[in-house]
Motif scaffolding. Structure first.
Motif, PDB file in Angstrom:
ATOM      1  N   GLY A 103      43.056 -21.699  12.173  1.00  0.00           N
ATOM      2  CA  GLY A 103      44.185 -22.457  11.655  1.00  0.00           C
ATOM      3  C   GLY A 103      45.193 -21.507  11.045  1.00  0.00           C
ATOM      4  O   GLY A 103      44.835 -20.437  10.574  1.00  0.00           O
ATOM      5  N   ASN A 124      46.744 -24.456   5.781  1.00  0.00           N
ATOM      6  CA  ASN A 124      46.454 -25.785   6.297  1.00  0.00           C
ATOM      7  C   ASN A 124      45.221 -26.399   5.642  1.00  0.00           C
ATOM      8  O   ASN A 124      44.646 -27.339   6.164  1.00  0.00           O
ATOM      9  CB  ASN A 124      46.302 -25.742   7.819  1.00  0.00           C
ATOM     10  CG  ASN A 124      47.641 -25.859   8.504  1.00  0.00           C
ATOM     11  OD1 ASN A 124      48.220 -26.940   8.594  1.00  0.00           O
ATOM     12  ND2 ASN A 124      48.170 -24.734   8.947  1.00  0.00           N
ATOM     13  N   TYR A 160      44.364 -28.360  10.959  1.00  0.00           N
ATOM     14  CA  TYR A 160      45.817 -28.511  10.929  1.00  0.00           C
ATOM     15  C   TYR A 160      46.169 -29.619   9.940  1.00  0.00           C
ATOM     16  O   TYR A 160      45.608 -30.705   9.999  1.00  0.00           O
ATOM     17  CB  TYR A 160      46.334 -28.852  12.334  1.00  0.00           C
ATOM     18  CG  TYR A 160      47.832 -29.037  12.389  1.00  0.00           C
ATOM     19  CD1 TYR A 160      48.678 -27.931  12.306  1.00  0.00           C
ATOM     20  CD2 TYR A 160      48.397 -30.303  12.472  1.00  0.00           C
ATOM     21  CE1 TYR A 160      50.051 -28.102  12.327  1.00  0.00           C
ATOM     22  CE2 TYR A 160      49.769 -30.475  12.504  1.00  0.00           C
ATOM     23  CZ  TYR A 160      50.587 -29.367  12.423  1.00  0.00           C
ATOM     24  OH  TYR A 160      51.947 -29.528  12.435  1.00  0.00           O
ATOM     25  N   GLY A 205      49.702 -27.714  15.948  1.00  0.00           N
ATOM     26  CA  GLY A 205      49.822 -29.148  15.728  1.00  0.00           C
ATOM     27  C   GLY A 205      49.926 -29.973  16.998  1.00  0.00           C
ATOM     28  O   GLY A 205      50.236 -31.156  16.952  1.00  0.00           O
TER      29      GLY A 205
END
Ligand SMILES: Nc1ncnc2c1ncn2[C@@H]1O[C@H](COP(=O)(O)OP(=O)(O)OP(=O)(O)O)[C@@H](O)[C@H]1O
Ligand SMILES: [Mg+2]
Lengths: 346, 525
Positions: B294, B298, B479, B503
């Motif tokens: 990630g 996040n 995310y 995303g």
């Protein structure tokens, strides 16, 4: 890496609505009180300012030191030594101005001593302050002789026209010199800390000395100067006690005011105006306390029970109030991040 | 690119000793106008020390420094600043409670008589921002900025002082790949205007991408110089370490067993009270490595803090070996056999003023053999330390040296040594190889795989996609506080992971599997 600081920064610029509200309410209360008992009200307010003067001066001393990262719990001792020597200067020279100047210099010298111990010799700063407090009580007590005569004390100077305004006039514009000086110094220290390059550097040194060092600021020099300035402010507080308020010296006459100053400094989140608020609160509680003792028999019937309380109990009022307020507020105050830490490079 | 032939900065035969180590020995260096010189070397090779000498924070024992051909004495940062040297430090030098503008002008204030002139400062900062494409808000508080933004502030700070020699000490260690790309654009625009840059990094790809010349240090000495055209990652690694380094991790099939760590709809709030971890459920089994991929920020940091007891769990449950440890104290969690390599080594991993030996028993000092009743067993602690120092190749003068005197990467190795040497059934490692040299990364990776093979469950959080892909058996992508997909590592591709991290909806992605039968694969808002 975690960078978020979840705690409030030392307040500097935001508009303090809460504070304005509280003071507004107080002003209305004062007006009501003035309409019912003009003399007592004016007396309490005048005495509030007087009582708060050494406290705010001590707090300003603390602010200068601690904003630069040096803890100073020796303010009590600094005040006491300056009060004592200022008094002696008055006895010897008979010149109140010279005596005040002398007290300032003594304060500066004790400040320099504190800086030497805490910065150069790297003594634990709490211990350095304690050394000063103990030395002050010991030496002033030892050298003090009963029966020294003084030649007067600093007297109120009324400012024409302004002094004639009801309430405000007698409270703010009819004061002796050191009281005026303390009011001016609140503004001066505020501007110095938050509006000048020196203040920016001072605060940087107190928050993150390594960062200050890497942009070429001489960390220890900045600290020395601020601690010495702090010493002078504490010296002025001492001068107030002997040369303006009492007119003579008594053993241990600071009576904890240096420590109250520190409490007030924390209450005010290391800002001059915040500390002033705290000082006024303490001064007010003190003034009220002496008025109550004084007017015991004239209290309205629904307050008569206060007159029956033992005087020691009422005498506690300022301190209890200080503790209560501190306990309520201190949780939210955040000291300068590098406070109490010696800065070493390699 | 065309680096000039004018030498702007030269160091001749610099030697610097610290108690017990020679940090620099006869180091010479030349920096030409308009070039990027990369400095490579193992942890503790002396890179930071050399830069601190050039910047005036340390003083060399012998040797001299020349600027534009003139010998100079740099007795402090104010001298180096005057000579046009700017430095962005390995650990940033910003006052968190000051605004960007205040930080930038500190020490070289814009004034109006005795007063600060913050308006003039804002104007100048905006001007610099525009000129170099460095976007910052002069009135923001530094503590509210991301790491990448803080670094931009540091660069503007140097430019504001008119620096044309810029030292960047591991600037990319804490940046996201995108932020690194932005930094490179900035560096290129600086050198195009005639500035010279010294760039330190442990990431060989980056060095090959940005440098004009590469200089390698080993144990305080210069061991060679090369250019990106002649060098490869492999050859650079060899030059640094003095032996050939395996760039890939060797690992066999995973044999997952029972679940060791179970998260059941865990929600965590950040310092501002925002839900940064939103109903995350996952399981890590014995004998497997679950990697969390990630973009930084996040929720990975807060998730790890919540599991290890450093941050309250707002709702949901955390189970270790089937026992509920939700909001238990860090010590209790540690005692379940949970080893933790924290993300912020300075803040959470070490007591900087303690010795290496004491730091190595920071979470076991009260248990035998390190304690007998309430008394410390110094001999056992020292033996333990000596063993780990040797095994993990921690470069320190000795076990009693305070950790604050170690180089950045060696501090990290102390933590790794402490946590990997524990008899744990669960290892939670956040950015375990941040700031570590290639040789040691190889070793640490081998150790993590060995832990797995001995049956430990490993939760790996890393901003390095390469690391996640090399080590993990399964990869969970985080995310906006949610696990958006969990993929078997064998079939995951960089592109796919990159999309998920940015995303993209998991439904657009082929062969995605559902985590533990109930991962939240819901669409993002
Ligand atoms: N302030 C200090 N006191 C004592 N020793 C130090 C100090 N700073 C550095 N050293 C020692 O000098 C050596 C070189 O350290 P330096 O920080 O320059 O390494 P480095 O190449 O920057 O490593 P890294 O990649 O881990 O950041 C190390 O052995 C370290 O322990
Ligand atoms: Mg380094």
């Amino acid at each position: 890496m975690r960078i978020t600081g979840s705690i409030a920064r030392p307040a500097a610029a935001r508009i303090p609505w809460l504070t304005i509200g509280v003071w507004g309410a107080l002003a209305i209360l004062v007006l009501i009180a003035y309409m019912r008992a003009p003399q007592a009200t004016t007396a309490v307010l005048t005495s509030t300012i007087r009582q708060s003067t050494p406290i705010i001066l001590g707090a300003l001393a603390g602010i200068m030191c601690e904003r630069s990262g040096v803890i100073n719990i020796g303010i009590e001792g600094m005040m006491l030594i300056s009060a004592f020597l200022g008094f002696l200067f008055n006895v010897w020279t008979g010149d109140l101005f010279l005596a005040t100047l002398g007290a300032l210099l003594v304060g500066a010298a004790v400040g320099a001593f504190h800086a030497l111990m805490s910065i150069t010799l790297k003594v634990d700063q709490i211990i350095a302050g304690t050394v000063i407090n103990i030395l002050a009580i010991g030496t002033t007590g030892y050298f003090y002789q009963q029966g020294l005569t003084t030649r007067g004390k600093l007297t109120p100077v009324s400012i024409p026209f302004l002094a004639d305004i009801p309430i405000i006039g007698p409270v703010f514009f009819s004061n002796p010199p050191i009281t005026y000086a303390s009011l001016i110094l609140i503004v001066v220290v505020h501007v110095l800390l938050f509006r000048t390059a020196w203040g920016l550097r001072t605060r940087a040194v107190g928050e993150h000395p390594a960062a200050a060092d890497t942009v070429g600021i001489a960390v220890n020099r900045v600290r020395y100067i601020n601690v010495i300035i702090g010493g002078m402010l504490a010296g002025l507080a001492g001068a107030f006690l002997t040369l303006e308020s009492v007119g003579s010296f008594e053993r241990n006459m600071t009576n904890g005011r240096g420590f109250v100053s520190l409490a007030v400094m924390i209450f005010g989140k290391w800002t001059p105006f915040g500390a002033w608020g705290g000082s006024l609160l303490f001064g007010f509680a003190n003034a009220l306390q002496s008025q109550i003792q004084f007017l015991k028999n004239q209290l309205p019937s629904w307050l008569a029970w206060i007159g029956d309380l033992p005087p020691q109990f009422i005498g506690m009022l300022p301190y209890v109030l200080t503790i209560a307020v501190l306990a309520g507020f201190v949780g939210r105050a955040r000291p300068p991040a590098a406070i109490g830490k010696v800065y070493e490079k390699e | 690119m065309s680096a000039g032939s004018e030498i702007v900065l030269e160091a001749r035969n610099i030697t610097k000793r610290f108690p017990g180590v020679v940090a620099n020995e006869n180091v010479s260096l030349k920096l030409y106008r308009g070039e990027v010189l990369a400095l490579l070397g193992e942890n503790g090779a002396g890179k930071t020390t050399l830069m601190n000498i050039l910047y005036g924070l340390y003083h060399q024992d012998s040797g001299e420094v020349l600027i534009r051909g003139e010998p100079v004495r740099i007795s402090g940062p104010s001298d180096s600043i005057r000579h046009g040297i700017g430095m962005v430090h390995q650990h940033f030098m910003l006052v968190p409670v000051f605004t960007v503008a205040e930080n930038i002008i500190l020490g070289a204030e814009t004034r109006n008589g005795p007063f600060l002139d913050l308006n003039a400062a804002r104007r100048q900062i905006r001007e610099l921002s525009r000129q170099y494409n460095l976007d910052v808000d002069p009135d923001a508080y530094v503590k509210d900025l991301s790491v990448g933004q803080q670094q931009r502030v540091e660069i503007i700070k140097a430019l504001y002082r008119k620096a044309d020699i810029l030292i960047l000490d591991e600037p990319t260690a804490v940046l996201t790949p995108q932020e690194t790309e932005e930094l490179f654009t900035i560096i290129r625009s600086l050198t195009a205007r005639g500035a010279s840059v010294i760039f330190i990094s442990h990431k060989l790809k980056e060095v090959l991408a940005i440098a004009d010349r590469i200089m390698v240090l080993r144990r305080g000495r210069v061991v060679g110089e090369t250019t990106p055209r002649e060098a490869t990652e492999r050859s650079l690694a060899e030059m640094m370490v003095g032996r050939s380094v395996m760039m890939e991790v060797e690992k066999g099939e995973a044999h997952p067993g029972t679940p060791v760590l179970t998260l059941d709809r865990v929600t965590v709030l950040d310092d501002r009270g925002q839900r940064v971890v939103n109903e995350v459920s996952l399981e890590v089994h014995a004998g497997e490595i679950l990697g969390i991929a990630g973009v930084q920020g996040n929720g990975q940091t807060e998730l790890v803090e919540a599991i290890t007891g450093l941050r309250p769990v707002h709702s949901g449950r955390v189970l270790i070996n089937g026992r509920d440890v939700t909001n238990a104290s860090p010590r209790r969690i540690s005692e379940t056999g949970c080893a933790h390599v924290p993300e912020d080594r300075q803040e959470d991993g070490l007591v900087l003023t303690y010795s290496v030996a004491d730091n190595l028993v920071l979470n076991t000092y009260y248990t035998p053999p390190f304690a007998r009743g309430i008394v410390r067993n110094d001999r056992a602690i020292l033996n333990h330390a000596s063993r780990l120092i040797e095994r993990y190749d921690v470069r320190t003068p000795g076990p009693l040296t305070p950790v604050s005197a170690l180089s950045g990467g060696n501090k990290q190795k102390v933590i790794i040594a402490r946590e990997l040497s524990r008899e744990g059934r669960l290892l939670i490692a956040a950015q375990p190889t941040r700031g570590i040299d290639v040789g040691s990364i190889e070793f640490i990776h081998q150790r993590i795989v060995a832990e797995r093979d001995q049956g430990a469950a490993v939760l790996l959080v890393s901003a390095e996609l390469d690391e996640i892909m090399a080590l993990s058996d399964r990869i969970a992508v985080m995310y906006h506080g949610k696990i958006v997909a969990t993929l078997p590592a064998a079939s995951a591709t960089r592109e796919e992971l990159g999309l998920l991290m940015a995303g993209a909806q998991p439904t657009n992605v082929p062969h995605e599997t559902i985590a533990d039968g109930r991962a939240t694969v819901k669409a993002q808002r």
